[in-house]
Design a protein around this motif. Structure first.
Motif, PDB file in Angstrom:
ATOM      1  N   ALA A 164      58.234  15.795  49.444  1.00 45.98           N
ATOM      2  CA  ALA A 164      59.406  16.289  50.193  1.00 45.98           C
ATOM      3  C   ALA A 164      60.640  15.560  49.678  1.00 45.98           C
ATOM      4  N   GLU A 206      58.506  23.842  57.586  1.00 49.44           N
ATOM      5  CA  GLU A 206      57.477  23.767  56.540  1.00 49.44           C
ATOM      6  C   GLU A 206      56.680  22.462  56.666  1.00 49.44           C
ATOM      7  N   ALA A 212      63.109  23.243  56.174  1.00 50.73           N
ATOM      8  CA  ALA A 212      62.317  22.108  55.670  1.00 50.73           C
ATOM      9  C   ALA A 212      61.417  21.552  56.778  1.00 50.73           C
ATOM     10  N   GLY A 215      62.407  17.497  56.210  1.00 51.61           N
ATOM     11  CA  GLY A 215      61.087  18.028  55.878  1.00 51.61           C
ATOM     12  C   GLY A 215      60.047  16.923  56.009  1.00 51.61           C
ATOM     13  N   GLY A 266      60.237  21.929  51.986  1.00 53.83           N
ATOM     14  CA  GLY A 266      61.679  21.677  52.039  1.00 53.83           C
ATOM     15  C   GLY A 266      62.417  22.147  50.811  1.00 53.83           C
ATOM     16  N   ASP A 267      63.570  21.542  50.562  1.00 52.01           N
ATOM     17  CA  ASP A 267      64.421  21.950  49.442  1.00 52.01           C
ATOM     18  C   ASP A 267      63.655  21.936  48.116  1.00 52.01           C
ATOM     19  N   GLY A 304      63.279  16.707  48.278  1.00 55.90           N
ATOM     20  CA  GLY A 304      64.563  17.356  48.561  1.00 55.90           C
ATOM     21  C   GLY A 304      65.335  17.823  47.352  1.00 55.90           C
TER      22      GLY A 304
END
Ligand code: FAD
Length: 500
Positions: free
Chosen positions: A176, A359, A356, A49, A344-345, A178
């Protein structure tokens, strides 16, 4: 550390000090330099991401930095997608070598060198890691190797080894950071016998037996890998099927195939306690409507899901809104704080690398004031790379029915694919199209079989353009290829396939 003073003098002092210690001084040099920097976009977290967002932002002409506390590439490159697929590739090659006689090839003493499989996985990861670093350099993204924590919506504190080492200003910030593996507190993780996928990927010896708690994507992929190399694998899954979010007939075939190849699969079963005795893992399990049993193995992989990384990021301290633990975002990826974005996550499921990255691209476009299409989370393809592979996109039958669609389904088997027969992959698998009965619009595609991971991208394109099954009937696919099953299934939606 010297007291803060003239940066140039400090830099020399610190460089000297670090050289005496014999340590790498690159990060320290970065610390002093960075205290004076401002950016248009700062990205915290360099996974698929974050690093993709940073490259896109730089390509759009924005002064961009990427703050990464570990290694650029993130979970996907270092502990996820890439190392697992490298391991699975080696295992599959071994499986094919063992079948070589069937193809008229003589290969005697077929075996494997586990350490070489691990070394190759590491080499693949290193090569791609270098690739990511050079792309960042090529596009002028400044890579800051430090931990970033939001101090305000336009200020990030940088730290290394728990010590604050600088700060930067940025007009926009993309979070980002995660996700990380879930580690329930009642499980005695010890990084050796009871482990998550992170530690298992660092192993250098092959366990002779392995219990896998969790029959989701990660558990099933590791089961496929270890089973292929001869490990005695048991999957324990509390739901009534493995890969429970896939179409039921796909989970059933996958289970049957894995069981036939030697994997033990216990569904509707929970792990209740775990202990390590004399170097063996003892897992107390409870099968639905039955007594407790104890499984004993060399090692246990706990693959019970992942959770977003919000700790030490400043997200909660700044009062950024969360939803089910993930950072809440609007359609522009902006969080509840103006100028702070999340992707992302960290921003919610599906927890997949390609979601991710997309995005990341969209967030960069929004920040640059460019037109950016909306993401349709139903059109994020899902793939499991065990054997046989599973790939799907869009709605399952149940999801379509829950949305009140009147549907029709069409299923075409790989037994009727000439390419699958050529490669000896025709024993199991099919493609299933779920379509709207009246219009023929494709609502979902679900596949299990050879290399379906490579077929799903084509369906992704088709569904992005809202293709009807009748559109695909008249697309010309090359022969002989596995991709022909897509055309056959499309014909089947309209009535009859040609080759069954
Ligand atoms: P991440 O990749 O998790 O990256 C976040 C980065 O942020 C990390 O590098 C971390 O070090 C850094 N970071 C965190 N906090 C800070 C901070 N405060 N300051 C600086 N840096 C910070 N997905 C697929 O699509 N296909 C697959 O085949 C696949 N296989 C997988 C296999 C396994 C075993 C696992 C665990 C995951 C797999 N995934 C797969 C999921 C995929 O890895 C993730 O969806 C993806 O990595 C998410 O990307 P991200 O950029 O959101 O976060």
């Amino acid at each position: 550390m010297p007291a803060l003073g003239d940066p140039e003098t400090m830099l020399k002092q610190v460089q000297h000090m670090v050289r005496d210690d014999g340590k790498d001084d690159r990060g320290i040099r970065g610390r002093l330099y960075l205290q004076m920097k401002t950016f248009d976009i700062a990205v915290i977290g360099g996974g698929p991401g974050g690093y993709v967002a940073a490259i896109k932002a730089a390509q759009l002409g924005m002064k961009t930095c990427l703050i990464e506390k570990d290694k650029a590439g993130g979970t996907c490159l270092h502990r996820g997608c890439i190392p697992t697929k490298s391991l699975l590739h080696s295992a599959h090659l071994y499986h094919l070598c063992k079948r070589s006689q069937e193809f008229g090839i003589t290969a005697e003493n077929v075996g494997f060198d586990f350490l070489q499989i691990v070394r190759r996985k590491d080499a693949v990861v290193n090569k791609l890691h270098n690739g990511v670093r050079s792309l960042l350099k090529k596009y002028g993204v400044e890579l800051i190797e430090a931990e970033g924590r939001l101090a305000s919506p336009d200020r990030i504190i940088l730290s290394k080894d728990g010590e604050a080492v600088g700060e930067i200003q940025s007009k926009n910030i993309i979070l980002a950071t995660g996700s990380c593996t879930m580690r329930p507190s009642w499980i005695p993780f010890d990084d050796k016998y009871v482990v998550t996928s992170d530690e298992l990927l660092r192993m250098e010896d092959l366990p002779s037996s392995l219990i896998i708690a969790g029959g989701g994507d990660i558990g099933v992929e590791f089961a496929g890998f270890f089973n292929a190399l001869g490990t005695d694998v048991t999957i324990v899954e509390m739901k009534d099927s493995i890969l429970p979010f896939e179409e039921r007939d796909i989970s059933t075939i996958l289970k049957r195939t894995l069981v036939k190849s030697g994997v033990k699969i216990l569904t509707e079963t929970t792990v209740e306690d775990v202990t390590v005795i004399d170097g063996k893992v003892h897992a107390g399990i409870k099968v639905k409507n039955a007594n407790q049993e104890v499984l004993i193995a060399d090692r246990m992989l706990v693959a019970l899901g992942r959770r977003p990384v919000t700790a030490n990021t400043g997200i909660e301290e700044l009062g950024i809104e969360l939803q089910n633990g993930f950072v809440k975002i609007n359609e522009r990826y902006e969080t509840s704080k103006a100028g702070v974005y999340a992707i992302g996550d960290l921003a919610g499921p599906p927890l997949l690398a390609h979601k991710a990255s997309q995005e990341g691209i969209l967030a960069a476009l929004h920040i640059a004031g460019k037109e950016a299409p909306a993401i349709n989370l139903h059109l994020v393809p899902r793939v499991n790379y065990s054997w046989p592979q599973v790939a799907s996109i869009g709605l399952t039958v149940k999801e379509a029915e829950d949305k009140s669609y009147e549907i029709t389904t069409a299923k075409f088997p790989f037994t009727a694919s000439s390419k699958a027969i050529i490669s000896g992959d025709d024993e199991v698998g099919f493609i299933k199209i779920v379509a709207d009965k009246k219009s023929g619009e494709i609502l979902g595609v679900h596949m299990i079989g050879p290399d379906v991971s490579e077929l799903i991208g084509g369906l992704s394109i088709a569904m992005s353009f809202e293709a009807m099954a009748s559109d695909i009937e008249h697309v010309i696919f090359p022969h002989p290829t596995l991709s022909e099953v897509i055309k056959e299934a499309a014909h089947l939606v309209g009535g009859k396939a040609i080759h069954i």
